[in-house]
Design a protein around this motif. Structure first.
Motif, PDB file in Angstrom:
ATOM      1  N   SER A  52       0.422  -1.066   0.165  1.00 14.86           N
ATOM      2  CA  SER A  52       0.456  -0.178   0.231  1.00 14.86           C
ATOM      3  C   SER A  52       0.589   0.981   0.031  1.00 14.86           C
ATOM      4  CB  SER A  52      -0.636   0.344   1.177  1.00 14.86           C
ATOM      5  OG  SER A  52      -1.769   1.060   1.423  1.00 14.86           O
ATOM      6  N   ASP A  53       1.892   1.352   1.044  1.00 13.49           N
ATOM      7  CA  ASP A  53       2.776   2.461   0.974  1.00 13.49           C
ATOM      8  C   ASP A  53       3.278   2.420  -0.456  1.00 13.49           C
ATOM      9  OD1 ASP A  53       2.194   3.128   2.716  1.00 13.49           O
ATOM     10  OD2 ASP A  53       3.796   1.824   4.238  1.00 13.49           O
ATOM     11  N   ALA A  54       3.730   1.507  -1.355  1.00  9.74           N
ATOM     12  CA  ALA A  54       4.232   1.814  -2.470  1.00  9.74           C
ATOM     13  C   ALA A  54       3.666   2.428  -2.885  1.00  9.74           C
ATOM     14  CB  ALA A  54       5.003   0.122  -3.143  1.00  9.74           C
ATOM     15  N   ILE A  55       2.078   1.763  -3.792  1.00 11.13           N
ATOM     16  CA  ILE A  55       1.090   2.339  -4.405  1.00 11.13           C
ATOM     17  C   ILE A  55       1.205   3.986  -3.730  1.00 11.13           C
ATOM     18  CG2 ILE A  55      -0.786   2.394  -4.678  1.00 11.13           C
ATOM     19  CD1 ILE A  55      -0.848  -0.624  -4.423  1.00 11.13           C
ATOM     20  N   LYS A  56       1.056   4.493  -2.901  1.00 10.90           N
ATOM     21  CA  LYS A  56       0.381   5.606  -2.327  1.00 10.90           C
ATOM     22  C   LYS A  56       1.965   6.161  -2.618  1.00 10.90           C
ATOM     23  CE  LYS A  56       1.321   6.902   2.218  1.00 10.90           C
ATOM     24  NZ  LYS A  56       2.650   7.399   2.224  1.00 10.90           N
ATOM     25  N   GLU A  57       2.774   5.681  -2.688  1.00 10.25           N
ATOM     26  CA  GLU A  57       4.067   6.978  -3.484  1.00 10.25           C
ATOM     27  C   GLU A  57       4.178   7.180  -4.760  1.00 10.25           C
ATOM     28  OE1 GLU A  57       9.205   6.175  -3.289  1.00 10.25           O
ATOM     29  OE2 GLU A  57       7.724   4.705  -1.979  1.00 10.25           O
ATOM     30  N   GLY A  58       4.062   6.164  -5.235  1.00  8.80           N
ATOM     31  CA  GLY A  58       3.954   6.555  -6.512  1.00  8.80           C
ATOM     32  C   GLY A  58       2.603   7.618  -7.116  1.00  8.80           C
ATOM     33  N   ALA A  59       1.841   7.295  -7.040  1.00 10.02           N
ATOM     34  CA  ALA A  59       0.719   7.739  -7.263  1.00 10.02           C
ATOM     35  C   ALA A  59       0.914   9.271  -6.236  1.00 10.02           C
ATOM     36  CB  ALA A  59      -0.655   7.589  -5.659  1.00 10.02           C
ATOM     37  N   GLU A  60       1.595   9.641  -5.741  1.00  8.15           N
ATOM     38  CA  GLU A  60       1.841  10.700  -5.247  1.00  8.15           C
ATOM     39  C   GLU A  60       3.107  11.617  -6.335  1.00  8.15           C
ATOM     40  OE1 GLU A  60       2.969  10.618  -0.694  1.00  8.15           O
ATOM     41  OE2 GLU A  60       0.662  10.913  -0.311  1.00  8.15           O
ATOM     42  N   ALA A  61       3.812  11.012  -6.483  1.00  6.65           N
ATOM     43  CA  ALA A  61       4.817  11.155  -7.383  1.00  6.65           C
ATOM     44  C   ALA A  61       4.389  11.951  -8.630  1.00  6.65           C
ATOM     45  CB  ALA A  61       5.718  10.234  -7.577  1.00  6.65           C
ATOM     46  N   PHE A  62       3.162  10.600  -9.172  1.00  7.03           N
ATOM     47  CA  PHE A  62       2.564  11.113 -10.504  1.00  7.03           C
ATOM     48  C   PHE A  62       1.192  12.567  -9.958  1.00  7.03           C
ATOM     49  CE2 PHE A  62      -1.907  10.457 -12.171  1.00  7.03           C
ATOM     50  CZ  PHE A  62      -2.262  10.960 -13.755  1.00  7.03           C
ATOM     51  N   MET A  63       0.998  12.390  -9.205  1.00 11.43           N
ATOM     52  CA  MET A  63       0.311  13.778  -9.054  1.00 11.43           C
ATOM     53  C   MET A  63       0.571  15.080  -8.329  1.00 11.43           C
ATOM     54  SD  MET A  63      -3.167  12.425  -8.494  1.00 11.43           S
ATOM     55  CE  MET A  63      -3.991  13.298  -7.494  1.00 11.43           C
ATOM     56  N   LYS A  64       2.108  14.534  -8.510  1.00 16.54           N
ATOM     57  CA  LYS A  64       2.894  16.151  -8.479  1.00 16.54           C
ATOM     58  C   LYS A  64       3.152  16.475  -9.814  1.00 16.54           C
ATOM     59  CE  LYS A  64       7.317  17.756  -5.984  1.00 16.54           C
ATOM     60  NZ  LYS A  64       8.059  17.484  -5.309  1.00 16.54           N
ATOM     61  N   ARG A  65       3.166  15.666 -10.298  1.00 16.14           N
ATOM     62  CA  ARG A  65       4.501  15.801 -11.458  1.00 16.14           C
ATOM     63  C   ARG A  65       2.972  16.525 -12.120  1.00 16.14           C
ATOM     64  NH1 ARG A  65       8.262  17.243 -14.833  1.00 16.14           N
ATOM     65  NH2 ARG A  65       8.431  17.474 -16.393  1.00 16.14           N
ATOM     66  N   GLN A  66       1.507  15.659 -12.344  1.00 16.35           N
ATOM     67  CA  GLN A  66       0.711  16.181 -13.197  1.00 16.35           C
ATOM     68  C   GLN A  66       0.025  17.450 -13.001  1.00 16.35           C
ATOM     69  OE1 GLN A  66      -2.826  13.513 -14.178  1.00 16.35           O
ATOM     70  NE2 GLN A  66      -4.048  14.615 -12.209  1.00 16.35           N
ATOM     71  N   TYR A  67      -0.211  17.661 -12.235  1.00 17.91           N
ATOM     72  CA  TYR A  67      -0.168  18.823 -11.710  1.00 17.91           C
ATOM     73  C   TYR A  67       0.909  20.265 -11.707  1.00 17.91           C
ATOM     74  CZ  TYR A  67      -4.999  17.521  -9.528  1.00 17.91           C
ATOM     75  OH  TYR A  67      -5.813  16.618 -10.084  1.00 17.91           O
ATOM     76  N   MET A  68       1.450  20.113 -11.344  1.00 16.86           N
ATOM     77  CA  MET A  68       2.700  21.321 -12.055  1.00 16.86           C
ATOM     78  C   MET A  68       2.488  21.041 -13.835  1.00 16.86           C
ATOM     79  SD  MET A  68       6.797  19.426  -9.953  1.00 16.86           S
ATOM     80  CE  MET A  68       7.537  20.936 -11.030  1.00 16.86           C
ATOM     81  N   VAL A  69       2.574  19.427 -14.282  1.00 19.83           N
ATOM     82  CA  VAL A  69       2.270  20.954 -15.905  1.00 19.83           C
ATOM     83  C   VAL A  69       0.849  21.244 -16.166  1.00 19.83           C
ATOM     84  CG1 VAL A  69       2.577  19.221 -17.801  1.00 19.83           C
ATOM     85  CG2 VAL A  69       3.302  17.836 -16.598  1.00 19.83           C
ATOM     86  N   ILE A  70       0.444  20.260 -14.975  1.00 19.21           N
ATOM     87  CA  ILE A  70      -1.418  20.559 -15.613  1.00 19.21           C
ATOM     88  C   ILE A  70      -1.274  22.733 -15.168  1.00 19.21           C
ATOM     89  CG2 ILE A  70      -3.780  21.092 -14.885  1.00 19.21           C
ATOM     90  CD1 ILE A  70      -3.480  17.910 -14.530  1.00 19.21           C
ATOM     91  N   GLY A  71      -0.936  23.027 -14.237  1.00 18.94           N
ATOM     92  CA  GLY A  71      -0.657  24.301 -13.126  1.00 18.94           C
ATOM     93  C   GLY A  71      -0.088  25.420 -14.534  1.00 18.94           C
TER      94      GLY A  71
END
Length: 210
Positions: A52-71
């Motif tokens: 679960s922690d591995a999935i959470k780490e990957g999801a948070e990294a993706f969200m951070k990168r995605q919203y940087m681009v979207i921003g």
């Protein structure tokens, strides 16, 4: 048309604005309650928590990168709207974008944390697992509805400008589209990567239950 016309006074009533805002607040409260209910459940054994922690780490990294681009894209569109359609529409775009982003970020955060809790609940039967999974997923839906009602209702309540709601809708829809596209690509990449690791490194054959 006769059947619709008798409802017209309802949609022009001042009380409708408060009803919409109240419905939005209620939706967010229910979403918060479900989040609290899911997050207080046990996370399962050590292996479940590790995955679960591995999935959470990957999801948070993706969200951070995605919203940087979207921003970055959102800033450019905001400037364009400000110069072409005016400040009110541009502000509406920003409000819609922020509301949509919050729904995605919070919803994803709760969903990834519900994974191990759903697995642990499955030890008690499918009914328990379905309850946890459904309530964890319902948080995103309630946030989308609640933030949508509050942003649209609140923005109109303040500006009384129907035309500017186009910008608000564009902001919410644009962020949602980007999130769906990026999320789909990320998910498929993770799926293919897992499949390759299983076959090449772990030696698991095709269609194996593992």
């Amino acid at each position: 048309m006769v059947g619709i016309n008798f409802l017209r006074p309802l949609f022009t009533s001042p009380g409708l604005e408060w009803f919409v805002l109240g419905s939005g607040v209620l939706s967010l409260l229910v979403g918060a309650l479900l989040s609290w209910w899911v997050l207080k459940l046990p996370r399962g054994n050590t292996k479940m928590q590790e995955i679960s922690d591995a999935i959470k780490e990957g999801a948070e990294a993706f969200m951070k990168r995605q919203y940087m681009v979207i921003g970055g894209v959102a800033v450019l569109i905001t400037v364009l709207l400000w110069k072409t359609l005016g400040g009110t529409t541009a502000v509406g775009f920003v409000v819609g974008a922020i509301a949509s982003s919050l729904a995605g970020i919070i919803g994803m955060s709760v969903a990834v944390r519900a994974n191990s809790r759903t697995t642990e609940a499955a030890r008690g039967g499918l009914s328990s697992a379905l309850t946890v999974a459904f309530r964890g997923g319902a948080v995103t839906g309630l946030l989308v509805v609640g933030l949508g009602l509050l942003s649209v209702g609140g923005f109109y309540f303040i500006t009384k400008d129907v035309a500017s709601l186009v910008g608000l809708g564009l902001g919410g829809s644009l962020i949602s589209v980007f999130a769906r596209l990026g999320g789909g690509i990320f998910t498929k990449g993770a799926d293919v990567g897992t499949d390759m690791v299983g076959k090449l490194e772990a030696g698991i054959p095709e269609d194996d239950p593992r």
